[in-house]
Design an enzyme around this catalytic site. Sequence first.
Site, mmCIF file in Angstrom:
data_model
loop_
_atom_site.group_PDB
_atom_site.id
_atom_site.type_symbol
_atom_site.label_atom_id
_atom_site.label_comp_id
_atom_site.label_asym_id
_atom_site.label_seq_id
_atom_site.Cartn_x
_atom_site.Cartn_y
_atom_site.Cartn_z
ATOM 1 N N LYS A 63 0.852 -1.181 0.000
ATOM 2 C CA LYS A 63 0.000 0.000 0.000
ATOM 3 C C LYS A 63 0.884 1.226 0.000
ATOM 4 O O LYS A 63 1.880 1.280 0.715
ATOM 5 C CB LYS A 63 -0.907 0.009 1.230
ATOM 6 C CG LYS A 63 -1.785 1.255 1.342
ATOM 7 C CD LYS A 63 -2.623 1.223 2.605
ATOM 8 C CE LYS A 63 -3.460 2.489 2.729
ATOM 9 N NZ LYS A 63 -4.284 2.486 3.968
ATOM 10 N N LYS A 105 4.676 8.280 1.325
ATOM 11 C CA LYS A 105 4.936 7.630 0.053
ATOM 12 C C LYS A 105 6.373 7.107 -0.019
ATOM 13 O O LYS A 105 7.281 7.671 0.595
ATOM 14 C CB LYS A 105 4.688 8.632 -1.088
ATOM 15 C CG LYS A 105 4.690 8.029 -2.474
ATOM 16 C CD LYS A 105 4.308 9.084 -3.511
ATOM 17 C CE LYS A 105 4.281 8.474 -4.906
ATOM 18 N NZ LYS A 105 3.907 9.488 -5.938
ATOM 19 N N SER A 106 6.570 6.033 -0.762
ATOM 20 C CA SER A 106 7.886 5.434 -1.016
ATOM 21 C C SER A 106 8.553 4.910 0.259
ATOM 22 O O SER A 106 9.776 4.802 0.327
ATOM 23 C CB SER A 106 8.817 6.443 -1.715
ATOM 24 O OG SER A 106 8.255 6.897 -2.930
ATOM 25 N N ARG A 107 7.728 4.615 1.259
ATOM 26 C CA ARG A 107 8.230 4.079 2.536
ATOM 27 C C ARG A 107 9.135 5.070 3.279
ATOM 28 O O ARG A 107 9.871 4.691 4.174
ATOM 29 C CB ARG A 107 8.969 2.753 2.324
ATOM 30 C CG ARG A 107 8.065 1.609 1.831
ATOM 31 C CD ARG A 107 6.955 1.342 2.848
ATOM 32 N NE ARG A 107 6.138 0.186 2.502
ATOM 33 C CZ ARG A 107 4.973 0.239 1.832
ATOM 34 N NH1 ARG A 107 4.528 1.419 1.412
ATOM 35 N NH2 ARG A 107 4.281 -0.846 1.600
ATOM 36 N N LEU A 108 9.072 6.341 2.918
ATOM 37 C CA LEU A 108 9.829 7.377 3.622
ATOM 38 C C LEU A 108 8.913 8.006 4.672
ATOM 39 O O LEU A 108 8.541 9.180 4.602
ATOM 40 C CB LEU A 108 10.358 8.420 2.631
ATOM 41 C CG LEU A 108 11.283 7.862 1.543
ATOM 42 C CD1 LEU A 108 11.727 8.972 0.596
ATOM 43 C CD2 LEU A 108 12.498 7.173 2.163
#
Length: 211
Positions: free
Chosen positions: A8, A187-190
């Site tokens: 997700k 977003k982007s696991r950041l």
Amino acid sequence: MNIADLRKSYEKAELSETDSLADPLKQFDLWLQQAIQGQVPEPNAMTLATVGSDLRPSTRVVLIKGYDERGIVWYTNYESRKGRELAGNPFAALQFHWVELERVVRIEGVVEKVSDEESDAYFHSRPLDSRIGAWASPQSEVIEGRGVLVANAAKFGAKFLLQPPRPPHWGGYRLKPEQWQFWQGRKSRLHDRLRYTPQAGGGWRRERLAP
């Protein structure tokens, strides 16, 4: 579907040092109220982690019943596994996960029992069947079947009628926070992750942790 392929993208909000509140209790209150107003399912549910004398951790979901500058409160059976573990090791951790808001709050600290007056007041505010249930369930003990619970409920219901007293083995705990962490999915696991720890002179130190 391969479970490893479930992903997700978290894009609903952000959490910055400048926009977050300096007091973690106020930040927690803000997020909890937003979870309630957003009709998140069971926004008051939190995972409680304790450690036993064997050094093995255990978790379970409990419900927050109060919070203020003194700490986070919940109620349970003192003779349950969590009660026995807290009696031997009073340090614990709590976690709230509001999936729909892509948020997590983690709280660590020391736990103590609330006063008898607080436990009495909350116990008598509960529905009758819940008050009887506190007597009927030998929490965490092995029982032969559900029939034991039903029979116990009938027995104590007949004994106490409409006025069951608070069981001596049942009451509240309060965790006094020594560390807070607020996690906001990005977003982007950041992801955004802020930690609050007490400062020697009072107040809280706010730091960003790598997600």
